[in-house]
Design an enzyme around this catalytic site. Structure first.
Site, PDB file in Angstrom:
ATOM      1  N   HIS A  63      37.730  41.457  42.798  1.00  0.00           N
ATOM      2  CA  HIS A  63      36.935  40.985  41.655  1.00  0.00           C
ATOM      3  C   HIS A  63      35.463  41.018  42.071  1.00  0.00           C
ATOM      4  O   HIS A  63      35.147  40.845  43.242  1.00  0.00           O
ATOM      5  CB  HIS A  63      37.378  39.547  41.359  1.00  0.00           C
ATOM      6  CG  HIS A  63      36.762  38.929  40.142  1.00  0.00           C
ATOM      7  ND1 HIS A  63      35.507  38.377  40.149  1.00  0.00           N
ATOM      8  CD2 HIS A  63      37.236  38.747  38.886  1.00  0.00           C
ATOM      9  CE1 HIS A  63      35.241  37.884  38.953  1.00  0.00           C
ATOM     10  NE2 HIS A  63      36.279  38.088  38.164  1.00  0.00           N
ATOM     11  N   ASP A 105      40.335  35.008  48.489  1.00  0.00           N
ATOM     12  CA  ASP A 105      40.037  34.732  47.081  1.00  0.00           C
ATOM     13  C   ASP A 105      41.372  34.354  46.443  1.00  0.00           C
ATOM     14  O   ASP A 105      42.201  35.218  46.151  1.00  0.00           O
ATOM     15  CB  ASP A 105      39.425  35.976  46.432  1.00  0.00           C
ATOM     16  CG  ASP A 105      39.262  35.813  44.925  1.00  0.00           C
ATOM     17  OD1 ASP A 105      39.780  34.828  44.366  1.00  0.00           O
ATOM     18  OD2 ASP A 105      38.632  36.691  44.313  1.00  0.00           O
ATOM     19  N   GLN A 120      43.651  33.840  41.576  1.00  0.00           N
ATOM     20  CA  GLN A 120      44.858  34.162  40.791  1.00  0.00           C
ATOM     21  C   GLN A 120      46.136  33.752  41.526  1.00  0.00           C
ATOM     22  O   GLN A 120      47.231  34.053  41.059  1.00  0.00           O
ATOM     23  CB  GLN A 120      44.909  35.670  40.486  1.00  0.00           C
ATOM     24  CG  GLN A 120      43.744  36.187  39.670  1.00  0.00           C
ATOM     25  CD  GLN A 120      43.722  35.664  38.237  1.00  0.00           C
ATOM     26  OE1 GLN A 120      44.692  35.060  37.755  1.00  0.00           O
ATOM     27  NE2 GLN A 120      42.615  35.862  37.565  1.00  0.00           N
ATOM     28  N   LYS A 165      41.615  27.947  35.906  1.00  0.00           N
ATOM     29  CA  LYS A 165      42.751  28.884  35.799  1.00  0.00           C
ATOM     30  C   LYS A 165      44.071  28.180  36.100  1.00  0.00           C
ATOM     31  O   LYS A 165      45.127  28.797  36.085  1.00  0.00           O
ATOM     32  CB  LYS A 165      42.557  30.051  36.771  1.00  0.00           C
ATOM     33  CG  LYS A 165      41.381  30.959  36.405  1.00  0.00           C
ATOM     34  CD  LYS A 165      41.357  32.177  37.293  1.00  0.00           C
ATOM     35  CE  LYS A 165      40.013  32.869  37.327  1.00  0.00           C
ATOM     36  NZ  LYS A 165      39.723  33.654  36.132  1.00  0.00           N
ATOM     37  N   CYS A 221      35.970  42.509  35.402  1.00  0.00           N
ATOM     38  CA  CYS A 221      35.112  42.213  36.572  1.00  0.00           C
ATOM     39  C   CYS A 221      35.622  42.922  37.820  1.00  0.00           C
ATOM     40  O   CYS A 221      35.630  42.345  38.910  1.00  0.00           O
ATOM     41  CB  CYS A 221      35.017  40.715  36.830  1.00  0.00           C
ATOM     42  SG  CYS A 221      34.235  39.826  35.505  1.00  0.00           S
TER      43      CYS A 221
HETATM   44  N1  7TS Z   1      38.464  36.144  41.803  1.00  0.00           N
HETATM   45  C1  7TS Z   1      39.472  36.570  41.017  1.00  0.00           C
HETATM   46  C2  7TS Z   1      40.633  37.265  41.624  1.00  0.00           C
HETATM   47  C3  7TS Z   1      39.420  36.315  39.647  1.00  0.00           C
HETATM   48  O1  7TS Z   1      40.416  36.743  38.878  1.00  0.00           O
HETATM   49  C4  7TS Z   1      38.308  35.631  39.101  1.00  0.00           C
HETATM   50  C5  7TS Z   1      38.153  35.422  37.622  1.00  0.00           C
HETATM   51  C6  7TS Z   1      37.309  35.190  39.978  1.00  0.00           C
HETATM   52  C7  7TS Z   1      37.415  35.478  41.315  1.00  0.00           C
HETATM   53  C8  7TS Z   1      36.123  34.407  39.515  1.00  0.00           C
HETATM   54  O2  7TS Z   1      36.514  33.129  39.150  1.00  0.00           O
HETATM   55  P1  7TS Z   1      35.456  32.100  38.520  1.00  0.00           P
HETATM   56  O3  7TS Z   1      36.290  30.955  38.082  1.00  0.00           O
HETATM   57  O4  7TS Z   1      34.476  31.761  39.575  1.00  0.00           O
HETATM   58  O5  7TS Z   1      34.811  32.841  37.367  1.00  0.00           O
HETATM   59  N2  7TS Z   1      38.864  36.343  36.834  1.00  0.00           N
HETATM   60  C9  7TS Z   1      38.745  36.584  35.520  1.00  0.00           C
HETATM   61  C10 7TS Z   1      39.531  37.518  34.863  1.00  0.00           C
HETATM   62  O6  7TS Z   1      40.397  38.207  35.377  1.00  0.00           O
HETATM   63  N3  7TS Z   1      39.178  37.534  33.549  1.00  0.00           N
HETATM   64  O7  7TS Z   1      38.205  36.642  33.367  1.00  0.00           O
HETATM   65  C11 7TS Z   1      37.938  36.039  34.574  1.00  0.00           C
END
Ligand code: 7TS
Length: 409
Positions: A121, A198, A201, A224, A364
Protein backbone atom coordinates in the site's frame (compact mmCIF):
# COMPACT_ATOMS: atom_id res chain seq x y z
CA UNK A 1 -20.82 -17.77 14.77
CA UNK A 2 -24.34 -16.36 14.39
CA UNK A 3 -24.04 -13.79 11.58
CA UNK A 4 -27.72 -12.87 11.86
CA UNK A 5 -27.21 -11.85 15.49
CA UNK A 6 -23.95 -10.08 14.64
CA UNK A 7 -25.65 -8.05 11.91
CA UNK A 8 -28.19 -6.77 14.45
CA UNK A 9 -25.30 -5.09 16.27
CA UNK A 10 -24.48 -2.95 13.21
CA UNK A 11 -27.32 -0.42 12.81
CA UNK A 12 -25.92 1.02 9.56
CA UNK A 13 -26.51 -2.28 7.75
CA UNK A 14 -30.25 -2.01 8.29
CA UNK A 15 -31.01 0.51 5.56
CA UNK A 16 -31.90 0.77 1.91
CA UNK A 17 -29.55 2.37 -0.61
CA UNK A 18 -31.02 3.33 -3.98
CA UNK A 19 -34.14 1.33 -3.17
CA UNK A 20 -32.29 -1.88 -2.26
CA UNK A 21 -31.16 -3.29 1.09
CA UNK A 22 -27.54 -2.22 1.60
CA UNK A 23 -24.90 -4.83 0.75
CA UNK A 24 -21.68 -3.47 2.24
CA UNK A 25 -18.62 -5.02 0.59
CA UNK A 26 -16.01 -2.35 1.31
CA UNK A 27 -14.73 -3.28 4.77
CA UNK A 28 -11.10 -3.33 3.60
CA UNK A 29 -11.45 0.45 3.17
CA UNK A 30 -13.24 0.86 6.48
CA UNK A 31 -15.42 -1.45 8.54
CA UNK A 32 -18.81 -0.68 10.03
CA UNK A 33 -19.21 -0.11 13.78
CA UNK A 34 -21.29 -2.10 16.28
CA UNK A 35 -23.57 -0.42 18.82
CA UNK A 36 -21.12 -1.17 21.66
CA UNK A 37 -18.38 0.89 19.97
CA UNK A 38 -20.72 3.75 19.11
CA UNK A 39 -21.97 3.74 22.71
CA UNK A 40 -18.48 3.61 24.23
CA UNK A 41 -17.56 6.80 22.37
CA UNK A 42 -20.95 8.34 23.18
CA UNK A 43 -20.63 7.46 26.89
CA UNK A 44 -17.20 9.08 27.07
CA UNK A 45 -18.45 12.37 25.60
CA UNK A 46 -21.69 12.32 27.60
CA UNK A 47 -20.35 11.05 30.88
CA UNK A 48 -16.64 11.62 31.46
CA UNK A 49 -15.13 13.76 28.70
CA UNK A 50 -11.94 15.18 30.13
CA UNK A 51 -8.27 15.39 29.27
CA UNK A 52 -6.01 12.57 30.43
CA UNK A 53 -2.88 12.40 32.60
CA UNK A 54 -3.28 16.00 33.76
CA UNK A 55 -5.85 17.04 36.32
CA UNK A 56 -6.53 15.23 39.55
CA UNK A 57 -10.28 15.61 39.25
CA UNK A 58 -12.63 12.65 38.99
CA UNK A 59 -13.54 12.95 35.31
CA UNK A 60 -9.86 13.24 34.40
CA UNK A 61 -9.14 10.05 36.32
CA UNK A 62 -11.99 8.22 34.57
CA UNK A 63 -10.82 9.42 31.16
CA UNK A 64 -7.24 8.35 31.96
CA UNK A 65 -8.48 4.95 33.14
CA UNK A 66 -10.49 4.55 29.93
CA UNK A 67 -7.56 5.56 27.73
CA UNK A 68 -4.95 3.45 29.52
CA UNK A 69 -7.42 0.57 29.90
CA UNK A 70 -7.75 0.55 26.11
CA UNK A 71 -3.96 0.30 25.84
CA UNK A 72 -4.01 -2.82 27.98
CA UNK A 73 -6.75 -4.28 25.74
CA UNK A 74 -4.55 -3.65 22.70
CA UNK A 75 -1.56 -5.21 24.46
CA UNK A 76 -3.52 -8.35 25.13
CA UNK A 77 -5.08 -8.34 21.62
CA UNK A 78 -1.66 -8.55 19.92
CA UNK A 79 0.10 -10.32 22.81
CA UNK A 80 2.70 -7.60 23.35
CA UNK A 81 4.76 -8.19 26.47
CA UNK A 82 4.12 -4.72 27.92
CA UNK A 83 1.83 -1.71 27.47
CA UNK A 84 5.04 0.30 27.04
CA UNK A 85 5.24 -1.27 23.60
CA UNK A 86 1.79 -0.03 22.54
CA UNK A 87 1.74 3.48 21.09
CA UNK A 88 -1.52 5.06 20.00
CA UNK A 89 -1.31 6.73 16.59
CA UNK A 90 -3.77 8.11 14.07
CA UNK A 91 -3.64 4.85 12.10
CA UNK A 92 -1.36 2.57 10.11
CA UNK A 93 -0.03 5.43 7.99
CA UNK A 94 1.10 7.45 11.00
CA UNK A 95 2.57 4.35 12.65
CA UNK A 96 4.76 3.49 9.64
CA UNK A 97 5.79 7.13 9.21
CA UNK A 98 6.85 7.20 12.86
CA UNK A 99 9.17 4.21 12.36
CA UNK A 100 10.62 5.72 9.18
CA UNK A 101 11.12 9.18 10.70
CA UNK A 102 12.52 8.02 14.04
CA UNK A 103 14.20 4.62 13.68
CA UNK A 104 14.95 5.16 9.99
CA UNK A 105 16.65 8.56 10.22
CA UNK A 106 18.77 7.44 13.18
CA UNK A 107 19.90 4.11 11.76
CA UNK A 108 20.21 4.42 7.98
CA UNK A 109 22.99 5.89 5.87
CA UNK A 110 24.24 5.76 2.31
CA UNK A 111 24.82 2.20 1.14
CA UNK A 112 22.10 0.77 3.41
CA UNK A 113 18.99 -0.88 2.01
CA UNK A 114 15.27 -0.87 2.76
CA UNK A 115 13.32 -3.85 1.41
CA UNK A 116 9.59 -3.82 0.61
CA UNK A 117 7.49 -5.66 -2.03
CA UNK A 118 5.60 -4.83 -5.21
CA UNK A 119 2.26 -5.39 -3.48
CA UNK A 120 2.57 -2.70 -0.77
CA UNK A 121 0.00 0.00 0.00
CA UNK A 122 1.26 3.57 -0.63
CA UNK A 123 1.49 4.00 3.16
CA UNK A 124 4.20 1.36 3.18
CA UNK A 125 6.03 2.70 0.13
CA UNK A 126 6.25 6.47 0.34
CA UNK A 127 7.67 6.80 3.90
CA UNK A 128 10.53 4.54 2.76
CA UNK A 129 11.03 6.44 -0.51
CA UNK A 130 11.35 9.64 1.49
CA UNK A 131 13.71 8.00 3.98
CA UNK A 132 15.85 6.65 1.13
CA UNK A 133 16.07 10.14 -0.38
CA UNK A 134 17.04 11.71 2.95
CA UNK A 135 19.64 9.14 3.93
CA UNK A 136 21.01 7.96 0.59
CA UNK A 137 19.77 4.43 1.30
CA UNK A 138 18.43 2.24 -1.53
CA UNK A 139 14.81 1.07 -1.70
CA UNK A 140 14.55 -2.48 -3.03
CA UNK A 141 11.47 -4.49 -4.01
CA UNK A 142 10.82 -8.21 -3.61
CA UNK A 143 9.19 -9.31 -6.90
CA UNK A 144 5.87 -11.16 -6.99
CA UNK A 145 5.04 -14.57 -8.35
CA UNK A 146 2.61 -14.95 -11.24
CA UNK A 147 -0.20 -15.83 -8.78
CA UNK A 148 0.33 -12.75 -6.60
CA UNK A 149 2.30 -14.38 -3.80
CA UNK A 150 5.84 -13.81 -2.54
CA UNK A 151 8.40 -16.62 -2.92
CA UNK A 152 10.55 -16.96 0.17
CA UNK A 153 13.63 -17.52 -2.08
CA UNK A 154 13.03 -14.08 -3.58
CA UNK A 155 13.00 -12.58 -0.07
CA UNK A 156 16.28 -14.38 0.66
CA UNK A 157 17.77 -12.98 -2.52
CA UNK A 158 16.62 -9.39 -1.97
CA UNK A 159 17.50 -9.04 1.73
CA UNK A 160 21.27 -8.70 2.28
CA UNK A 161 23.57 -7.76 5.17
CA UNK A 162 23.24 -4.14 3.90
CA UNK A 163 19.50 -4.26 4.56
CA UNK A 164 18.54 -2.32 7.67
CA UNK A 165 14.74 -2.37 7.37
CA UNK A 166 12.33 -4.91 5.87
CA UNK A 167 8.73 -3.65 5.74
CA UNK A 168 5.99 -5.89 4.37
CA UNK A 169 2.21 -6.14 4.58
CA UNK A 170 0.80 -9.18 6.35
CA UNK A 171 -2.29 -9.31 4.12
CA UNK A 172 -2.63 -7.55 0.75
CA UNK A 173 -5.53 -5.10 0.44
CA UNK A 174 -5.71 -5.88 -3.30
CA UNK A 175 -4.63 -9.48 -3.87
CA UNK A 176 -5.83 -10.86 -0.54
CA UNK A 177 -2.48 -12.67 -0.31
CA UNK A 178 -1.40 -13.68 3.19
CA UNK A 179 2.35 -13.24 3.45
CA UNK A 180 4.60 -15.55 5.54
CA UNK A 181 5.65 -12.83 7.98
CA UNK A 182 7.24 -15.16 10.52
CA UNK A 183 9.59 -16.63 7.92
CA UNK A 184 10.37 -13.23 6.42
CA UNK A 185 11.13 -11.86 9.91
CA UNK A 186 13.67 -14.65 10.41
CA UNK A 187 15.40 -13.71 7.16
CA UNK A 188 15.43 -10.01 8.15
CA UNK A 189 16.97 -10.85 11.53
CA UNK A 190 19.58 -13.21 10.02
CA UNK A 191 20.75 -10.21 7.99
CA UNK A 192 20.70 -7.80 10.94
CA UNK A 193 17.63 -5.88 9.74
CA UNK A 194 14.50 -4.92 11.68
CA UNK A 195 11.11 -6.22 10.53
CA UNK A 196 8.20 -3.79 10.17
CA UNK A 197 4.77 -5.32 9.55
CA UNK A 198 1.90 -3.43 7.92
CA UNK A 199 -0.92 -5.21 9.72
CA UNK A 200 -3.77 -2.98 8.48
CA UNK A 201 -5.57 -5.84 6.70
CA UNK A 202 -4.49 -8.55 9.13
CA UNK A 203 -5.29 -7.34 12.65
CA UNK A 204 -9.07 -7.04 11.98
CA UNK A 205 -9.31 -10.58 10.64
CA UNK A 206 -6.97 -12.98 12.45
CA UNK A 207 -5.31 -13.53 15.81
CA UNK A 208 -2.08 -11.54 15.95
CA UNK A 209 0.75 -12.55 18.26
CA UNK A 210 3.65 -10.11 17.89
CA UNK A 211 5.88 -12.20 20.14
CA UNK A 212 5.33 -15.28 18.04
CA UNK A 213 5.91 -13.32 14.80
CA UNK A 214 8.99 -11.82 16.49
CA UNK A 215 8.56 -8.67 14.36
CA UNK A 216 10.18 -5.44 15.58
CA UNK A 217 7.26 -3.15 14.66
CA UNK A 218 3.61 -3.84 13.84
CA UNK A 219 1.17 -1.18 12.57
CA UNK A 220 -2.64 -1.27 12.32
CA UNK A 221 -5.76 0.93 12.17
CA UNK A 222 -8.78 0.90 14.47
CA UNK A 223 -11.30 1.88 11.80
CA UNK A 224 -10.79 -1.34 9.82
CA UNK A 225 -11.54 -3.48 12.90
CA UNK A 226 -14.96 -2.12 13.89
CA UNK A 227 -13.36 0.75 15.81
CA UNK A 228 -13.54 4.51 15.22
CA UNK A 229 -11.54 6.45 12.63
CA UNK A 230 -8.54 8.45 13.81
CA UNK A 231 -7.04 5.79 16.08
CA UNK A 232 -4.40 3.19 15.32
CA UNK A 233 -1.48 1.45 16.91
CA UNK A 234 2.25 1.21 16.55
CA UNK A 235 3.64 -1.78 18.38
CA UNK A 236 7.42 -1.76 18.79
CA UNK A 237 9.88 -3.83 20.77
CA UNK A 238 10.92 -1.95 23.87
CA UNK A 239 14.63 -2.20 23.01
CA UNK A 240 14.01 -0.17 19.84
CA UNK A 241 11.45 2.27 21.20
CA UNK A 242 13.64 3.10 24.20
CA UNK A 243 16.49 4.25 21.99
CA UNK A 244 14.29 6.06 19.45
CA UNK A 245 13.65 9.82 19.45
CA UNK A 246 10.06 11.06 19.44
CA UNK A 247 8.73 12.48 16.17
CA UNK A 248 6.23 14.94 17.63
CA UNK A 249 7.24 17.33 20.39
CA UNK A 250 5.01 19.30 22.75
CA UNK A 251 2.66 18.71 25.65
CA UNK A 252 2.01 15.29 27.22
CA UNK A 253 5.26 13.73 25.99
CA UNK A 254 7.73 15.64 28.19
CA UNK A 255 9.26 14.99 31.58
CA UNK A 256 11.12 18.29 32.15
CA UNK A 257 11.24 21.40 29.96
CA UNK A 258 14.06 23.93 30.29
CA UNK A 259 14.82 27.00 28.22
CA UNK A 260 17.17 25.17 25.86
CA UNK A 261 16.81 21.50 26.67
CA UNK A 262 13.99 19.11 27.55
CA UNK A 263 13.62 15.49 28.51
CA UNK A 264 10.95 13.00 27.53
CA UNK A 265 8.46 10.92 29.45
CA UNK A 266 9.02 7.19 29.54
CA UNK A 267 7.42 4.78 27.06
CA UNK A 268 4.87 4.79 25.56
CA UNK A 269 3.98 8.44 26.25
CA UNK A 270 7.11 9.96 24.73
CA UNK A 271 5.63 9.10 21.34
CA UNK A 272 2.21 10.60 22.10
CA UNK A 273 2.74 14.36 21.92
CA UNK A 274 -0.32 16.57 22.48
CA UNK A 275 -3.76 15.67 23.78
CA UNK A 276 -4.19 12.08 22.67
CA UNK A 277 -7.04 10.46 20.75
CA UNK A 278 -8.99 9.69 23.91
CA UNK A 279 -12.43 8.89 22.45
CA UNK A 280 -10.80 6.91 19.65
CA UNK A 281 -8.78 4.77 22.03
CA UNK A 282 -11.82 4.09 24.21
CA UNK A 283 -13.76 3.13 21.06
CA UNK A 284 -10.91 0.87 19.96
CA UNK A 285 -11.00 -0.85 23.35
CA UNK A 286 -14.73 -1.55 22.84
CA UNK A 287 -13.98 -2.81 19.31
CA UNK A 288 -11.44 -5.27 20.69
CA UNK A 289 -13.97 -6.48 23.29
CA UNK A 290 -16.46 -7.03 20.48
CA UNK A 291 -14.05 -8.93 18.20
CA UNK A 292 -12.78 -11.08 21.05
CA UNK A 293 -16.31 -11.94 22.10
CA UNK A 294 -17.03 -13.21 18.58
CA UNK A 295 -13.58 -14.83 18.46
CA UNK A 296 -10.84 -13.99 15.96
CA UNK A 297 -10.61 -17.63 14.87
CA UNK A 298 -14.33 -17.68 14.10
CA UNK A 299 -14.04 -14.44 12.13
CA UNK A 300 -11.10 -15.77 10.12
CA UNK A 301 -12.87 -19.03 9.35
CA UNK A 302 -16.08 -17.23 8.33
CA UNK A 303 -14.18 -14.93 5.96
CA UNK A 304 -12.23 -17.80 4.40
CA UNK A 305 -15.52 -19.54 3.66
CA UNK A 306 -16.96 -16.37 2.13
CA UNK A 307 -13.83 -15.82 0.03
CA UNK A 308 -13.92 -19.40 -1.27
CA UNK A 309 -17.64 -19.05 -2.06
CA UNK A 310 -17.06 -15.70 -3.80
CA UNK A 311 -14.13 -16.99 -5.86
CA UNK A 312 -16.24 -19.92 -6.97
CA UNK A 313 -19.37 -17.91 -7.88
CA UNK A 314 -17.63 -14.87 -9.34
CA UNK A 315 -15.40 -16.89 -11.63
CA UNK A 316 -18.58 -18.23 -13.30
CA UNK A 317 -19.41 -14.72 -14.56
CA UNK A 318 -18.41 -14.37 -18.20
CA UNK A 319 -15.43 -12.08 -18.88
CA UNK A 320 -14.32 -12.04 -15.24
CA UNK A 321 -10.63 -11.64 -14.32
CA UNK A 322 -9.85 -12.28 -10.66
CA UNK A 323 -6.51 -11.10 -9.29
CA UNK A 324 -4.48 -12.80 -6.58
CA UNK A 325 -4.00 -16.43 -5.56
CA UNK A 326 -6.61 -18.81 -6.99
CA UNK A 327 -6.21 -21.11 -3.98
CA UNK A 328 -8.68 -19.83 -1.35
CA UNK A 329 -6.41 -21.29 1.34
CA UNK A 330 -3.75 -18.74 0.43
CA UNK A 331 -5.94 -15.67 0.69
CA UNK A 332 -7.98 -13.53 3.03
CA UNK A 333 -11.56 -12.27 2.67
CA UNK A 334 -11.49 -10.01 -0.35
CA UNK A 335 -11.74 -10.43 -4.11
CA UNK A 336 -10.31 -7.93 -6.59
CA UNK A 337 -11.54 -8.23 -10.16
CA UNK A 338 -12.24 -6.71 -13.55
CA UNK A 339 -14.91 -7.59 -16.10
CA UNK A 340 -13.77 -7.49 -19.72
CA UNK A 341 -13.38 -3.90 -20.90
CA UNK A 342 -15.84 -2.39 -18.44
CA UNK A 343 -14.10 0.28 -16.38
CA UNK A 344 -14.14 -0.62 -12.66
CA UNK A 345 -15.74 2.74 -11.83
CA UNK A 346 -18.64 1.78 -14.12
CA UNK A 347 -18.85 -1.61 -12.38
CA UNK A 348 -19.03 0.11 -9.00
CA UNK A 349 -21.63 2.60 -10.26
CA UNK A 350 -23.95 -0.11 -11.62
CA UNK A 351 -23.55 -2.10 -8.39
CA UNK A 352 -24.26 1.02 -6.31
CA UNK A 353 -27.56 1.42 -8.12
CA UNK A 354 -28.37 -2.07 -6.73
CA UNK A 355 -27.40 -1.00 -3.20
CA UNK A 356 -24.08 -2.86 -3.36
CA UNK A 357 -20.99 -0.99 -2.11
CA UNK A 358 -17.65 -2.07 -3.63
CA UNK A 359 -14.42 -0.19 -4.14
CA UNK A 360 -13.02 0.83 -7.52
CA UNK A 361 -9.67 2.42 -8.30
CA UNK A 362 -6.01 1.78 -7.67
CA UNK A 363 -6.57 0.98 -3.96
CA UNK A 364 -3.51 3.06 -3.00
CA UNK A 365 -1.28 0.49 -4.69
CA UNK A 366 -0.16 2.04 -7.97
CA UNK A 367 3.07 -0.01 -8.25
CA UNK A 368 0.95 -3.16 -7.87
CA UNK A 369 -1.49 -1.93 -10.56
CA UNK A 370 1.52 -1.50 -12.85
CA UNK A 371 2.65 -5.01 -12.03
CA UNK A 372 -0.85 -6.33 -12.79
CA UNK A 373 -0.82 -4.26 -15.97
CA UNK A 374 -4.12 -2.52 -15.21
CA UNK A 375 -4.95 1.08 -14.34
CA UNK A 376 -7.63 0.17 -11.84
CA UNK A 377 -9.72 -2.71 -10.50
CA UNK A 378 -12.94 -3.30 -8.58
CA UNK A 379 -12.80 -4.95 -5.15
CA UNK A 380 -15.33 -6.67 -2.90
CA UNK A 381 -14.14 -7.14 0.67
CA UNK A 382 -15.86 -9.13 3.40
CA UNK A 383 -16.09 -8.99 7.16
CA UNK A 384 -17.82 -10.77 9.99
CA UNK A 385 -21.24 -9.31 9.13
CA UNK A 386 -21.26 -10.45 5.48
CA UNK A 387 -23.17 -13.48 4.23
CA UNK A 388 -23.30 -15.79 1.21
CA UNK A 389 -26.51 -13.97 0.30
CA UNK A 390 -24.46 -10.73 -0.01
CA UNK A 391 -22.19 -12.52 -2.46
CA UNK A 392 -25.14 -13.90 -4.42
CA UNK A 393 -26.42 -10.33 -4.77
CA UNK A 394 -22.97 -9.19 -5.88
CA UNK A 395 -22.80 -11.90 -8.52
CA UNK A 396 -26.30 -11.04 -9.78
CA UNK A 397 -25.19 -7.40 -9.95
CA UNK A 398 -22.09 -8.37 -11.90
CA UNK A 399 -24.14 -10.36 -14.40
CA UNK A 400 -26.37 -7.30 -14.81
CA UNK A 401 -23.31 -5.08 -15.29
CA UNK A 402 -21.96 -7.40 -17.93
CA UNK A 403 -25.31 -7.49 -19.78
CA UNK A 404 -25.72 -3.73 -19.57
CA UNK A 405 -22.30 -3.03 -21.08
CA UNK A 406 -22.64 -5.76 -23.74
CA UNK A 407 -25.70 -3.81 -24.98
CA UNK A 408 -23.78 -0.54 -24.95
CA UNK A 409 -20.73 -1.78 -26.86
N1 7TS B 1 -1.82 -0.57 4.71
C1 7TS B 1 -2.75 -1.34 4.12
C2 7TS B 1 -2.43 -2.75 3.75
C3 7TS B 1 -4.02 -0.82 3.89
O1 7TS B 1 -4.94 -1.59 3.31
C4 7TS B 1 -4.31 0.51 4.27
C5 7TS B 1 -5.63 1.16 3.96
C6 7TS B 1 -3.30 1.25 4.90
C7 7TS B 1 -2.07 0.68 5.09
C8 7TS B 1 -3.52 2.65 5.40
O2 7TS B 1 -4.35 2.63 6.50
P1 7TS B 1 -4.84 4.01 7.18
O3 7TS B 1 -5.85 3.58 8.17
O4 7TS B 1 -3.65 4.65 7.78
O5 7TS B 1 -5.42 4.83 6.05
N2 7TS B 1 -6.32 0.57 2.88
C9 7TS B 1 -7.37 1.05 2.20
C10 7TS B 1 -7.96 0.35 1.16
O6 7TS B 1 -7.62 -0.74 0.75
N3 7TS B 1 -9.00 1.09 0.68
O7 7TS B 1 -9.07 2.22 1.38
C11 7TS B 1 -8.08 2.20 2.34
Amino acid sequence: MDVKEIRKQFPILDQEVNGHPLVYLDSAATSQKPVSVIEAVNDYYRGYNSNVHRGVHTLGTRATDGYEGAREKVRNFINASSTQEVIFTRGTTTAINTVAASYGRANLAEGDEIVITHMEHHSNIIPWQQLAKETGATLKYVPLQENGTIAIEDVRETVTPQTKIVSIMMVSNVLGTMNPIKEITKIAHENGAVMVVDGAQAAPHMKIDVQDLDCDFFAFSGHKMVGPTGIGVLYGKKKHLNSMEPVEFGGEMIDFVGLQESTWKELPWKFEGGTPIIAGAIGLGAAIDFLEQVGLHNIEEHEHKLAAYALDKMSEVEGMTIFGPSDPGQRAGLVTFNIDDVHPHDVATVLDAEGIAVRAGHHCAQPLMKWLNVSATARASFYLYNTEEDIDKLVAGLVKTKEFFSDVF
